[in-house]
Design a protein around this motif. Structure first.
Motif, PDB file in Angstrom:
ATOM      1  N   GLY A  24      20.599   2.137  11.840  1.00  0.00           N
ATOM      2  CA  GLY A  24      20.642   2.092  13.312  1.00  0.00           C
ATOM      3  C   GLY A  24      18.924   2.067  13.506  1.00  0.00           C
ATOM      4  N   ILE A  27      17.572   0.785  16.677  1.00  0.00           N
ATOM      5  CA  ILE A  27      17.433   1.421  18.092  1.00  0.00           C
ATOM      6  C   ILE A  27      16.815   2.301  17.728  1.00  0.00           C
ATOM      7  CG2 ILE A  27      19.399   2.826  18.905  1.00  0.00           C
ATOM      8  CD1 ILE A  27      21.547   2.117  17.266  1.00  0.00           C
ATOM      9  N   VAL A 175      21.915   7.948  16.934  1.00  0.00           N
ATOM     10  CA  VAL A 175      21.788   6.711  17.430  1.00  0.00           C
ATOM     11  C   VAL A 175      22.695   6.540  18.539  1.00  0.00           C
ATOM     12  CG1 VAL A 175      19.734   5.374  15.562  1.00  0.00           C
ATOM     13  CG2 VAL A 175      22.331   5.439  15.856  1.00  0.00           C
ATOM     14  N   PHE A 176      23.636   6.950  18.640  1.00  0.00           N
ATOM     15  CA  PHE A 176      24.604   6.966  19.820  1.00  0.00           C
ATOM     16  C   PHE A 176      23.685   7.391  21.137  1.00  0.00           C
ATOM     17  CE2 PHE A 176      27.738   7.340  22.392  1.00  0.00           C
ATOM     18  CZ  PHE A 176      28.614   6.665  22.090  1.00  0.00           C
ATOM     19  N   PRO A 178      20.666   6.706  22.426  1.00  0.00           N
ATOM     20  CA  PRO A 178      18.791   6.221  22.640  1.00  0.00           C
ATOM     21  C   PRO A 178      18.287   7.243  23.833  1.00  0.00           C
ATOM     22  CG  PRO A 178      20.648   4.228  22.122  1.00  0.00           C
ATOM     23  CD  PRO A 178      21.377   5.327  22.535  1.00  0.00           C
ATOM     24  N   MET A 220      28.766   4.692  13.998  1.00  0.00           N
ATOM     25  CA  MET A 220      28.296   5.516  15.456  1.00  0.00           C
ATOM     26  C   MET A 220      29.645   5.725  16.179  1.00  0.00           C
ATOM     27  SD  MET A 220      25.596   3.641  15.886  1.00  0.00           S
ATOM     28  CE  MET A 220      25.291   3.695  17.904  1.00  0.00           C
ATOM     29  N   LYS A 224      29.351   9.933  18.303  1.00  0.00           N
ATOM     30  CA  LYS A 224      29.294  10.214  19.320  1.00  0.00           C
ATOM     31  C   LYS A 224      30.026  11.501  19.053  1.00  0.00           C
ATOM     32  CE  LYS A 224      31.596   7.736  22.664  1.00  0.00           C
ATOM     33  NZ  LYS A 224      33.423   7.419  22.932  1.00  0.00           N
TER      34      LYS A 224
ATOM     35  N   CYS B  22      27.473  -3.501  20.126  1.00  0.00           N
ATOM     36  CA  CYS B  22      27.647  -3.692  21.282  1.00  0.00           C
ATOM     37  C   CYS B  22      29.115  -3.731  22.001  1.00  0.00           C
ATOM     38  CB  CYS B  22      26.703  -4.860  22.303  1.00  0.00           C
ATOM     39  SG  CYS B  22      27.455  -6.489  21.174  1.00  0.00           S
ATOM     40  N   GLN B  51      23.873  -0.663  28.406  1.00  0.00           N
ATOM     41  CA  GLN B  51      24.146   0.634  27.215  1.00  0.00           C
ATOM     42  C   GLN B  51      24.457  -0.125  25.877  1.00  0.00           C
ATOM     43  OE1 GLN B  51      27.448   3.611  26.576  1.00  0.00           O
ATOM     44  NE2 GLN B  51      27.637   2.599  28.854  1.00  0.00           N
ATOM     45  N   ARG B  55      21.140   0.047  22.666  1.00  0.00           N
ATOM     46  CA  ARG B  55      22.611   0.315  21.256  1.00  0.00           C
ATOM     47  C   ARG B  55      21.861  -0.845  19.949  1.00  0.00           C
ATOM     48  NH1 ARG B  55      26.452   2.641  24.003  1.00  0.00           N
ATOM     49  NH2 ARG B  55      25.913   4.877  24.427  1.00  0.00           N
TER      50      ARG B  55
END
Ligand SMILES: Cc1ncc(C[n+]2csc(CCOP(=O)(O)OP(=O)(O)O)c2C)c(N)n1
Ligand code: SF4
Ligand code: SF4
Ligand code: SF4
Ligand SMILES: [Mg+2]
Lengths: 269, 70
Positions: A24, A27, A175-176, A178, A220, A224, B22, B51, B55
């Motif tokens: 991460g 990011i 980091v999910f 940003p 990730m 979330k 991604c 998005q 990320r």
């Protein structure tokens, strides 16, 4: 060709970076430059200071005045810079080990002084660079190479720690999301005092592997599914918040800033 | 001159480390991984939300260039 943002603010000849696939750190680093770009800061007035760790490698990729210092001491160098040149926008990049184990002392005192520095900790809950030793933010019960049966230490909540020690702007994002990291950093830079942004990030290679957290994507997804904004959290009962990551602007205050106070003394002679 | 706001999806294959982030979080299932690198599977489905760019830990995918078509 990378994007305009990356082209503008990174030392692109040093890319691709050394971080592992799915780490991460990239990011968070992109989020920092997006915040700087949004604020239209003069690049020559920005100084980015980091300690030692995977996360602290970020300063080397960034095209500003940068200083890659020694383990745990980023805030001490940053304090010196800010005292000598209060007009500089000093931004510290640090790791959970860097700022809360070896550098924990400096973190509490920078908070207490309310010196106008914005600190961004890349919290991956582990010592990444040295191979996965547990850190002060490794959740109790989780494993590291130095805690093969699970850590018995209670982990630090770095946001509570810095708010308690006197920081005047404190926030957390993962980091999910940003966009939230960017917003918090912008507000942190705007705050005249010590700002602390915890960027919850992923180390699939060590923390993830040691604790069977799956792939970078799985990690990730965990961020979330387990983040709750502070405003929502306020309306929920405590049992619904267990093991959740509370994100957003967590604490704000206004207090005298350190270089101002110092210069008042200087000006009195 | 009207501002050009619609950008095209770009890939910098050299920097892609194939992490799949991604791909997993694209809301329109535009992307895929092939031989350890990201590929565009269905460009028509892309809504240019950005998005993937936000990320991607490696700055290997982004909306850039100029495109007024969509
Ligand atoms: C004085 C000193 N002690 C120990 C080390 C070894 N060391 C390098 S990085 C690191 C920990 C890094 O952890 P963290 O700050 O969380 O950064 P990460 O690699 O996880 O981003 C340690 C113990 C060192 N370089 N210098
Ligand atoms: S060891 Fe962990 S923190 Fe370091 S680059 Fe690899 S994934 Fe990132
Ligand atoms: S811009 Fe949005 S829709 Fe298009 S590929 Fe990226 S994440 Fe998918
Ligand atoms: S997120 Fe970036 S590095 Fe990961 S697969 Fe997609 S383009 Fe490649
Ligand atoms: Mg760490």
């Amino acid at each position: 060709m990378p994007s305009q943002l990356i082209n503008n603010y990174f030392r692109t000849n040093s890319l691709p970076h050394i971080w592992c696939p799915g780490c991460g750190n990239g990011i968070v680093t992109r989020s920092i430059v997006e915040a700087i770009d949004n604020l239209n800061l003069d690049r020559d007035k920005v100084c980015i200071v980091s300690g030692i760790g995977c996360s602290s490698r970020a300063s080397g990729y960034l095209d500003f005045n940068t200083l890659h210092t020694t383990h745990g001491r980023a805030l001490t160098f940053a304090t010196g810079i800010k005292m000598a040149k209060p007009g500089l926008e000093v931004i510290v990049i640090t790791g959970d080990g860097d700022c809360s184990a070896i550098g924990g002392n400096h973190l509490i005192h920078a908070s207490r002084r309310n010196i106008n520095i914005t600190t961004i900790v890349y919290n991956n809950n582990i010592y990444g660079m040295t191979g996965g030793q547990y850190s002060p933010t490794t959740p109790k019960g989780d494993k590291g190479t130095t805690a093969p049966y699970g850590s018995i230490d209670t982990d630090f909540d770095l946001c509570n720690l810095t708010a308690g020690a006197g920081a005047t702007y404190v926030g957390r994002a993962t980091v999910f999301n940003p966009k939230l990291i960017v917003k918090l950093i912008e507000n942190g830079i705007k705050n005249k005092g010590f700002s602390f942004i915890e960027a919850v990030t992923t180390c699939p290679t060590y923390y993830g592997r040691k604790n069977k957290k799956g792939s970078a994507v799985d990690m990730m997804r965990y961020l979330k599914d387990n983040s709750i904004n502070i405003e929502t959290a306020k309306k929920l009962e405590d049992n619904k918040l267990k093991d959740k990551i509370i994100v957003g602007e967590l604490y704000k205050n206004i207090r005298p800033e350190y270089t101002d106070e110092y210069n008042k003394i200087v000006d009195s002679f | 001159m009207p501002e050009k706001t619609f950008k095209m999806l770009q890939i910098n294959e050299k920097w892609c480390k194939g992490c799949g982030i991604c791909v997993a979080f694209c809301p329109k299932d535009v992307l895929d991984i092939k031989s350890g690198k990201v590929i565009i599977k269905d460009i028509d489905a892309c809504i240019k939300c950005g998005q993937c760019e936000l990320r991607c830990p490696d700055y290997a995918i982004y909306l850039g260039g100029e495109d007024n078509e969509k």
